[in-house]
Structures are given as structure tokens and as C-alpha cells.
Design a protein around this motif. Structure first.
Motif, PDB file in Angstrom:
ATOM      1  N   LEU A 173       0.824  -0.900   0.071  1.00  0.00           N
ATOM      2  CA  LEU A 173      -0.033   0.002  -0.097  1.00  0.00           C
ATOM      3  C   LEU A 173       0.939   1.270  -0.050  1.00  0.00           C
ATOM      4  O   LEU A 173       0.744   2.110  -0.746  1.00  0.00           O
ATOM      5  CB  LEU A 173      -1.047   0.092   1.131  1.00  0.00           C
ATOM      6  N   ILE A 191      -1.970   7.248   3.698  1.00  0.00           N
ATOM      7  CA  ILE A 191      -2.332   5.796   3.684  1.00  0.00           C
ATOM      8  C   ILE A 191      -2.381   5.119   5.074  1.00  0.00           C
ATOM      9  O   ILE A 191      -3.257   4.643   5.631  1.00  0.00           O
ATOM     10  CB  ILE A 191      -1.599   4.950   2.529  1.00  0.00           C
ATOM     11  N   PRO A 194      -4.553   6.550   8.123  1.00  0.00           N
ATOM     12  CA  PRO A 194      -6.040   6.454   8.586  1.00  0.00           C
ATOM     13  C   PRO A 194      -6.090   4.980   8.775  1.00  0.00           C
ATOM     14  O   PRO A 194      -7.314   4.407   9.408  1.00  0.00           O
ATOM     15  CB  PRO A 194      -6.573   6.799   7.166  1.00  0.00           C
ATOM     16  N   LEU A 195      -5.344   4.066   8.208  1.00  0.00           N
ATOM     17  CA  LEU A 195      -5.577   2.682   8.507  1.00  0.00           C
ATOM     18  C   LEU A 195      -5.304   2.132   9.931  1.00  0.00           C
ATOM     19  O   LEU A 195      -5.559   1.055  10.297  1.00  0.00           O
ATOM     20  CB  LEU A 195      -4.753   1.808   7.442  1.00  0.00           C
TER      21      LEU A 195
ATOM     22  N   LEU B  86      -4.946  -1.779  -3.171  1.00  0.00           N
ATOM     23  CA  LEU B  86      -6.062  -0.863  -3.235  1.00  0.00           C
ATOM     24  C   LEU B  86      -5.939  -0.201  -1.854  1.00  0.00           C
ATOM     25  O   LEU B  86      -5.883  -0.550  -1.009  1.00  0.00           O
ATOM     26  CB  LEU B  86      -7.302  -1.203  -3.667  1.00  0.00           C
ATOM     27  N   TYR B  87      -6.150   1.139  -1.871  1.00  0.00           N
ATOM     28  CA  TYR B  87      -6.258   1.781  -0.433  1.00  0.00           C
ATOM     29  C   TYR B  87      -7.745   1.429   0.101  1.00  0.00           C
ATOM     30  O   TYR B  87      -8.399   1.864  -0.267  1.00  0.00           O
ATOM     31  CB  TYR B  87      -6.062   3.516  -0.673  1.00  0.00           C
ATOM     32  N   PRO B  88      -7.649   0.859   1.214  1.00  0.00           N
ATOM     33  CA  PRO B  88      -8.865   0.162   1.631  1.00  0.00           C
ATOM     34  C   PRO B  88      -9.810   1.118   2.209  1.00  0.00           C
ATOM     35  O   PRO B  88     -11.211   0.960   2.120  1.00  0.00           O
ATOM     36  CB  PRO B  88      -8.386  -0.904   2.742  1.00  0.00           C
ATOM     37  N   HIS B  89      -9.233   2.454   2.474  1.00  0.00           N
ATOM     38  CA  HIS B  89     -10.272   3.691   3.123  1.00  0.00           C
ATOM     39  C   HIS B  89     -10.767   4.325   2.284  1.00  0.00           C
ATOM     40  O   HIS B  89     -11.468   5.524   2.455  1.00  0.00           O
ATOM     41  CB  HIS B  89      -9.588   4.251   4.349  1.00  0.00           C
ATOM     42  N   MET B  90     -10.397   4.209   0.954  1.00  0.00           N
ATOM     43  CA  MET B  90     -10.592   4.902  -0.313  1.00  0.00           C
ATOM     44  C   MET B  90     -11.871   4.290  -1.063  1.00  0.00           C
ATOM     45  O   MET B  90     -11.404   3.083  -1.555  1.00  0.00           O
ATOM     46  CB  MET B  90      -9.595   5.701  -0.830  1.00  0.00           C
TER      47      MET B  90
END
Lengths: 281, 353, 311
Positions: A173, A191, A194-195, B86-90
Motif C-alpha cells: 500500500l 495511507i 488512517p488505516l 488498493l487503499y482500503p479506506h478510499m
């Protein structure tokens, strides 16, 4: 042969529920008793000493504790210390955990080993030198000194915890973000941060709980009433007025509230928290 | 659009060299596939091109500019990861537009580019979804969309189809081929699957053990493999390689008759011959070069695979088009189509003739 | 240091070295520095100071009696009956606490690994003691043992365990059981949680295969569950042993080490020496002795782990 008889099965069934009730009662009875004494009016304290629930209930003990003693101030001090420790520790531990998780660097093994060792050795060993050092810089009886000391004590554990959260986020990521045009730091901010919010929350909760419970260092470093934390205040209260049972227990119930709150909050991460640092390395 | 050049590129981890003297010239708009068994260094090479791994030695140039020390963000290269990353929060739209968001591109521009890419990939109705609400194939498309939106100088693909099931893999392979036709952009594609390599590539680079084994067009590699490794790696089922006894002129395989290969270079000593399964004739037992017993026969409908036990050689795989009426246990005759034979010397290098 | 450079003026090897140096030696330490500074300043530095204290006389109550005294503290320690008693108590305290915590924790983990109605709520409630601050656990249990407001002495007398309802925390023969019970109460969740996680990592196919092969539930437990859990159990128990051996809070609050030092363990002895007597030199000597004992234990652990891993 293949089928257990009806009696064996119901016997196992009953045994299981008996065991469940035993654990439940053992876990909750002391807390229940704390609450029970706290709501028992003074005049019934001795006559109904071993009854499971008093015939009369009162919240007088609570109102005395809140209105007429210094417990609200102690509570506030503990809140400042615990929140301060939790915030500072989490920020520092997040940086450390990130470095552990994402970099391979010179001296990594030594630093990890050092942190694991600090987890194993009793901190009480250094209570005397810490007292002298804090005294020599004039920070005795200050909440700042407690925050500094607690932060250092909690960093190793919190770092391993944060590392486990970072390890769960795929490196790709970050790489994708860097190919997309981010610097490493921007990738971290946009990235990874937030995760890892749940992880930060859990770390915050664990450190808060630890700081909220700490007694011995606070006892050593704080002797002035104004800066006492809740544990120190309660213990002082106990040794001074050892007959005001109802009030002590009411204060105890109040001290339980933040812990329970954070406990429910971090429950999902208990396994990760309890094994961080212990199984790694 | 870009022209990529690698000059004597080396990758070391400590004292271990995982890639040695890689020289590669990738022309503008070319589709190059890096293929090889796992651990051959193909992904590392791709990551070095992307800037995710430091280059230990040699030069990497894009359009003549040395890029060794340029961070990934300034190389203007897009990459599709094996796990899609893939960016999981977008949501899908933001995932696709992230690179433009980072570069502070005008919102209008960004939205129209995302819409265009989403339409091309059939993602228009999904733009508000989070990656976790997408199927494997849809995620793959989003990963490609993220690359397309950027309009980069080059596209890198790191085994993009290996997480998909067989049917979807064929479909997406076609999509990627179409994408290349439409964009005619420079693309570098890593895979361990030779079918993907053969179907997609303008040129294939075969890697093994950190060395480039051969660079060539798919047909080149199939018809003129440079060495035994490439010969056995490319082509399915795998080429049969059998030892030969040679006196410099005549050769003998097992107990078969002696034969010669004309036009062999002077003094070349052939130690092994390679024959692809499809380059045998199946004949009556007495009419072939060899007598063989059909050990196992697989009827695939379009083809028939015969595992033939040849005395003095062992099992050879023979493939014939259509349904051949051979039962297992039956004795058959085999004849090699001599014009399709590959000859290797003691070092496993192919001898041209 | 790393930026767009297309001039190619600098030789490649030096650049590669510099970028390597940056990624390997500099960038990580930007993230690590705050932690290292704090750990160094608040833990490592005091540890060294503490070791030097053990060779000095530092008593805050006698400020003029300060100076280097060589090994005197250690000689005193050698002939200190209280220290040897504390060592013995540390052993019993640790052994009894961990045995009960482990056994009861394993039982709870196995219960939680089955299905029953209301499991989530049950789990939250039985794990609650872990979240109760230690000073509060200690106070609560000492109140429960108090015959005036607590029910335990009356119940124990009713069951015939005690001749009359009195406070066992005041009885030198029984006092250590007070903190031990509180510790068991506080520590069951830890073992239950870690063992539950380990139990859930055992693939259920194994049990199905064993059942098909004809194993009884007891046999599956001894032949599959225990061998699977063994390495995890070993590590957890060993680490937890250290932690409990040094866990002084409960004892300090419940008994203060008394009556007549019958509940003093080594770490609470360090604390009372430093906190009540303000004798820092002697407290540090006890601390160093404890440190040496722990290091011996750690070496033993590493040796054991090597042996276990080989088999």
C-alpha cells in the motif's frame, strides 16, 4: 458406542454451566461487594455486614466523596497523568513501531532486545535512583514527572503493540502510494495513518489503563495532597480514616469507571495487547 | 511514452548478487514481459525500475536521463501490484484519482479522467464503493484504472493476474492486450506464466538465477531457444530433452538408428537433443525410428498426449493433434521431425544449424 | 539527499552508498530517537546509577552518613534473615499464583472455545478483573477478608476452614494466601485470553480427523490440544513467572509485607526499604541481587528453549 447416552450428555451439560457460573461469580463477586458496601448506609454497615444486599440503599457515600473530599481533585490529577501518558506514549510508540515494522537498520536487533529486556526486569529496581534524579531536577510532587516516567515505562510494550498493527498493513500500500507520487512521509500520513487508527486507539487504551493503575512510583514521587493521583489519594485515605468503609468503596467504584470504559473500548485488541512483546523476538 | 534502458544493472543484498549485469533496451510503446521461475529476480528487477528497490550497480535511464537515485514519485511510472494494493479506506474513484490528488491536479480534470477510465474498464457504477465491497476481478480493474488515470510514461505490472481464477485471468489478459493496443504505452509485465508471456509480449525476457537467459519475440523463443533452460521453460507441455551419443558426425539416441544433423557448425559436439512433444510422428511399430510402449494416454479432445516408454531413453511425451486411437499398453512407432529438433552442447547452449 | 538528479555528475557508487546510508542508518533513527532518549534517560541511566548506589551508603534519614562503603551492603544482605525469608516467599507467591492462574485460565479458555448462549457478554464480564486497577483489586480483596465488612471470614468459619471469623491477613501462617487469591482473581483473564487465542489457532480438521480415527474427547485433548499448545504455554508461563515474581502492588497494599515480614517478597522488600526506610543504598543492593537472580533465570530459560526447540 458412537452416541453418548442421554445421561452422560446432560451431565456434561450441567457441568459446563456449573463451571461457567463459577467463573462468573468468582470474577464479579468482589466488584459486586464493592458496590454493595458503597450503597449501604452507615448505620446498617455492621448489622447487615454479610447480607448480600442491604435492606436500604443510599447514594450518600458517593455524594460525600464527590462533594466533601479531595477525590475529585485526585481523579482529575489521575486523568491528566493517564491521558498525558497515553497520548505522548502512543505518538512515540507509533514512530518506533513504524520503524520496527518498515525499516531494516543497523542496530535493530540490539534495540529490540533492549526493549524486550526492559519488559522483563522489575521497574521497582530503579525506584531509588529515579527518586534522586527527579528530586535533583526539582520535579518531585509534579504530575510532569509522573508523565515522563510512565511514558518511558510504557514505550517498549506500546511500540511492540504498534508494530503488530503496522505489520498487518501490507507494505505494498505504501509502495503504491509512493509510485503514485507520495514521499514516504506523505504515504505514512495519507495511507498508513488512517488505516492504523484502531491500532492507535487500542494502544491509547492500554497505556491509559496501565497509567491509571500505577501506584508504587506515584507513592514514591508524590507526597503533596494537591498532586496526588487517585491510587495514592485512596491509599492515604484508607490509612487515615480506615473506618469510613462506605466512602472508601464509593471512591473505589468511581475509580473503576474509567478503567471499565477503556476496557470495553480495547477488548477487541486484548490478545494483541497481551502478547505484544511477549511472543515476539 | 518512454524509452527505458538498463546498462549493466546489478542488485546485491549484502554480498549476495540476485541480479547480474542486466542489459535491456525497452523501446517506446513496447510491451516487454519478464518471465522466469519464482526467485529468479524478475520482481526485484521490476521494483528497481519502479524505484522501490535501490539499484546496487549500473545505470537505469528513462529517455536518456539517469534515474538510479530518483525516488519513485518522480519517475512518472505507474505500477499494478499483485495484491492490487488498493487503499482500503478510499472509494474506487478516490483510489483511481489518488495520484492526481497528490499532485494537486485541478478537480475538474481529475473527475473527467476518473470517469473516462472507469468507463473504459466498466467500473462506472462502482465508483462510490470501497475496495472491500468489490470482487477480485473488479479490484483488478480498479488497480488498472489507477494506472490509466495517471497517463504515465510507462506501466509496470507485477503478476497482476495471479490472484484471479482461470476464466477471469483469460478475460483480463485480453483486456490488458486491448489496453496496450489503445494506449500504445511502454509496458513491462512480470509473470511466471508462460502463456501470459507468449500471448501479451512484443518481446519476452527470460530470467533465471539472476541472469537474462534470452530476449526475443514469443516465436523466437519457441523456435530458437538460446539454451536448454529457455527451451524447457517456454512451450507447454515441456520439451523432451534426451542425451545423445555423438562421434562428431553421427548421433545415436538410446537404441534408435544413427542419424546426422546437416549444417551443424564445425567441431560442435551435441550432448543433448530437445524435441517438443508436438514434433513426433506416431507411426506403426515397425516403421518408426523408435519402438515405444504407450504408458499413459490422455485424450484431451483437441489433442492426445502419449507418455511413451522408449527403450534406452525412458518416458517421452508425445502430443498429436486430434484424437489418436492409441490405448495404453499398446506398442507404437515414433519418428522425430528432424527439422524441428534442438541441439545442445555440454554447457546446455543451443547449437544453431 | 535523494532528489531528482539527472546530471549524472556524481559517480554512481557513491550515490548508491549515500542513499543506502540514509535508508539504513539515518531515516529509521529519526523515528526511533524519542523512544531511545526516554528509555535511556529514564530506565538505562537510573539502572547504572542504581548499581553504583549499591556500593554506597545513601540514607535520606541520615544525610551525613553518606559515602562509598564497598561491599558492606551486600555483606548485610547476606546475613539479612528478612531477605532470605523474602526469597522463600517470592517462590511460594509465584509458584502458587501461577499454578492456579494457569489451571483456572486454561479451564476458562476451553469453556470459551465452545458455543453457548450469551458468550460475548460472558467473556466481557469474566475478563473484567483484568481491567480493574491493581490498587483497587488489592483494596477490594483486603476488604473481603475483613471480618467487619467482608463475608469471606464468616463463610470460611462456616465451612470449618477457620475456627472463628478473623482476618487471615493478620495471621503470619495464612497471610500470603490473601494476596495470592487476589492475584489469581486478577490473573486468570491473562491466561484465558492468550490460551484461547492459541486454542483457536488449532485447525478444527485435526479434531475431526481424530474423531474419525476413533479418539475420545479426553484423547483429543491430551494428544492434540496439549502438544499444540505446549510451546506457547512454555513461553507464556516462563515470562509470566518473571512478571508475577516482581509484582509487588498487591502485597504492598494488602499487607505491607507483614505481619512480621511473612508476606514480604523481594520486590516489595525493595520498595519498603526505599519508601519507608528511605535507605536507597540497601534497597539498590537488594535490587542488584534480584537482577542477578533474574539474569540467571533468563539464561536458564534460553537454555531450556534451545533444548525444547531441538526436540
Amino acid at each position: 458406542m458412537m452416541h453418548q447416552s442421554f445421561f452422560t450428555r446432560s451431565f456434561l451439560h450441567i457441568g459446563k454451566y456449573a463451571a461457567l457460573s463459577f467463573y462468573l461469580v468468582f470474577a464479579l463477586f468482589p466488584l459486586f461487594w464493592l458496590l454493595k458496601i458503597a450503597v449501604t448506609p452507615d448505620q446498617l454497615m455492621f448489622s447487615e455486614g454479610t447480607r448480600l444486599w442491604p435492606s436500604l440503599m443510599t447514594i450518600e457515600n458517593f455524594s460525600i466523596v464527590v462533594l466533601q473530599t479531595d477525590f475529585v481533585a485526585y481523579f482529575g490529577n489521575s486523568l491528566i497523568v493517564s491521558l498525558g501518558t497515553a497520548l505522548v506514549t502512543t505518538v512515540i510508540a507509533a514512530a518506533t513501531g513504524y520503524a520496527f515494522s518498515r525499516f531494516d537498520f543497523g542496530g535493530k536487533r540490539i534495540i529490540v532486545a533492549l526493549m524486550l529486556i526492559t519488559q522483563m526486569f522489575p521497574l521497582l529496581m530503579i525506584i531509588a535512583p529515579i527518586y534522586k534524579i527527579i528530586a535533583s531536577v526539582g520535579l518531585l510532587n509534579s504530575l510532569t514527572s509522573l508523565i515522563i516516567v510512565y511514558t518511558a515505562f510504557n514505550i517498549p510494550f506500546a511500540s511492540f503493540l504498534m508494530q503488530s498493527f503496522f505489520d498487518a498493513i501490507p507494505r505494498e500500500l505504501e509502495e503504491a502510494a509512493m509510485v503514485d507520487g507520495c514521499t514516504r512521509f506523505a504515504a505514512l500520513r495519507k495511507i498508513i495513518f488512517p488505516l492504523t487508527l484502531p491500532g492507535l486507539g487500542a494502544t491509547l487504551g492500554f497505556v491509559f489503563t496501565a497509567a491509571w493503575s500505577e501506584l508504587l512510583f506515584a507513592l514514591m514521587l508524590i507526597s503533596k495532597n494537591e498532586t496526588m493521583t487517585f491510587p495514592v489519594g485512596l491509599l492515604t485515605f484508607v490509612s487515615k480514616f480506615s473506618v469510613d468503609w462506605g466512602q472508601m468503596m464509593a471512591a473505589g467504584v468511581l475509580a473503576l469507571i474509567p478503567s471499565c470504559f477503556f476496557f470495553i473500548f480495547i477488548q477487541r485488541y486484548l490478545v494483541q495487547g497481551l502478547t505484544a512483546g511477549a511472543v515476539k523476538g | 511514452m518512454a524509452h527505458l534502458k538498463l546498462n549493466n544493472v546489478v542488485k546485491r543484498y549484502g554480498s549476495v548478487e540476485v541480479l547480474r549485469d542486466i542489459n535491456l533496451d525497452i523501446k517506446d510503446g513496447e510491451f516487454v514481459v519478464l518471465v522466469g521461475p519464482s526467485g529468479c529476480g524478475k520482481s526485484t528487477l521490476l521494483r528497481m525500475i519502479a524505484g522501490l528497490e535501490p539499484i546496487s550497480g549500473g545505470d537505469f535511464l528513462i529517455d536518456g536521463n539517469r534515474m538510479n537515485d530518483v525516488p519513485p514519485r518522480d519517475r512518472d511510472i505507474a505500477m499494478v501490484f499483485q495484491s492490487y494494493a488498493l487503499y482500503p479506506h478510499m472509494d474506487v474513484a478516490r483510489n483511481m484519482g489518488f495520484s492526481m490528488e497528490i499532485r494537486n491536479a485541478p478537480t475538474q480534470d481529475r473527475i473527467s479522467r476518473i470517469r473516462q477510465a472507469a468507463e473504459t474498464l466498466g467500473l462506472s457504477v462502482l465508483t462510490k464503493r470501497l475496495p472491500k465491497a468489490l470482487s477480485g476481478g473488479q479490484r483488478q480493474r480498479v488497480a488498472m484504472g489507477r494506472a490509466i488515470v495517471r497517463d504515465p510514461r510507462a506501466f509496470l505490472f507485477d503478476e497482476p493476474l495471479s490472484n484471479l481464477d482461470a476464466a477471469l485471468r483469460v478475460e483480463m489478459r485480453l483486456e490488458i492486450a486491448k489496453l496496450h493496443q489503445r494506449l500504445s504505452a511502454t509496458m513491462i509485465y512480470v509473470t511466471h506464466d508462460q502463456v501470459e508471456a507468449l500471448t501479451l509480449a512484443d518481446r519476452i525476457v527470460v530470467l533465471n538465477d539472476g541472469n537474462i537467459q534470452q530476449i526475443g519475440s514469443p516465436l523466437d523463443l519457441y523456435e530458437r531457444p538460446a539454451n536448454r533452460f529457455v527451451a524447457q521453460f517456454i512451450g507447454s507441455p515441456t520439451m523432451n530433452v534426451v542425451p545423445v551419443e555423438s562421434d562428431g558426425n553421427e548421433m545415436v539416441i538410446g537404441k534408435g538408428p544413427a542419424f546426422t544433423l546437416p549444417h551443424l557448425p564445425q567441431g560442435a559436439v551435441v550432448t543433448e537433443l530437445g524435441i517438443r512433444p508436438e514434433h513426433f510422428h506416431v507411426v506403426d511399430p515397425d516403421k518408426g525410428q523408435f519402438k515405444a510402449v504407450a504408458d499413459v494416454v490422455e485424450h484431451l479432445g483437441s489433442d492426445t498426449n502419449i507418455y511413451a516408454d522408449v527403450e534406452g531413453i525412458g518416458l517421452l511425451l508425445v502430443r498429436r493433434h486430434g484424437n489418436i486411437a492409441v490405448r495404453s499398453g499398446e506398442t507404437i512407432g515414433l519418428t522425430i521431425q528432424k527439422s524441428h529438433v534442438h541441439a545442445f552442447d555440454a554447457n546446455g547452449m543451443a547449437l544453431r544449424f | 539527499m535523494i532528489d531528482k538528479a539527472s546530471d549524472g555528475a556524481t559517480p554512481g557508487s557513491e550515490r548508491a552508498y549515500r542513499s543506502f546510508y540514509w535508508r539504513y542508518m539515518v531515516e529509521p533513527y529519526l523515528y526511533l530517537t524519542p523512544a531511545l532518549v526516554l528509555i535511556g534517560g529514564v530506565m538505562m541511566f537510573p539502572l547504572i546509577i542504581g548499581i553504583s548506589y549499591s556500593f554506597q551508603s545513601i540514607e535520606l534519614l541520615r544525610p551525613f552518613n553518606t559515602g562509598w562503603i564497598g561491599l558492606d551492603n551486600y555483606l548485610d544482605l547476606w546475613s539479612d534473615r528478612k531477605f532470605w525469608l523474602a526469597l522463600e516467599n517470592t517462590f511460594w507467591w509465584t509458584f502458587l499464583s501461577i499454578s492456579f492462574q494457569f489451571t483456572l485460565g486454561l479451564g476458562l479458555a476451553m469453556l470459551l472455545n465452545t458455543h453457548f448462549y450469551g458468550k460475548r457478554l460472558f467473556q466481557t464480564l469474566v475478563f473484567l478483573p483484568w481491567a480493574v486497577p491493581t490498587f483497587l483489586s488489592a483494596l477490594t480483596w483486603s476488604w473481603l477478608f475483613n471480618p467487619v465488612i467482608g463475608p469471606l471470614p464468616h463463610w470460611m468459619a462456616g465451612l470449618g476452614i477457620l475456627s472463628e471469623p478473623y482476618n487471615i491477613l493478620g495471621d503470619p501462617d495464612l497471610a500470603l494466601w490473601g494476596p495470592i487469591v487476589a492475584n489469581i482473581w486478577f490473573g486468570i483473564p491473562f491466561f484465558a485470553i492468550t490460551l484461547l487465542a492459541a486454542l483457536q489457532s488449532i485447525p478444527s480438521e485435526l479434531y475431526e480427523a481424530a474423531a474419525i480415527d476413533g479418539a475420545s474427547p479426553w484423547q483429543s485433548f491430551t494428544k492434540i490440544t496439549l502438544p499444540f499448545l505446549a510451546p506457547m504455554i512454555a513461553i507464556t508461563v516462563m515470562l509470566r513467572t518473571i512478571w508475577i515474581a516482581n509484582f509487588a502492588d498487591l502485597i504492598f497494599v494488602m499487607t505491607g509485607g507483614g505481619p512480621a515480614n511473612s508476606t514480604q517478597i523481594v520486590s516489595s522488600y525493595i520498595f519498603t526499604t526505599a519508601f519507608r526506610k528511605l535507605d536507597f543504598g540497601y534497597a539498590s543492593a537488594i535490587a542488584v541481587a534480584l537482577l542477578v537472580l533474574l539474569m540467571m533465570y533468563a539464561v536458564f530459560l534460553l537454555w531450556l528453549r534451545k533444548k525444547l526447540v531441538k526436540v
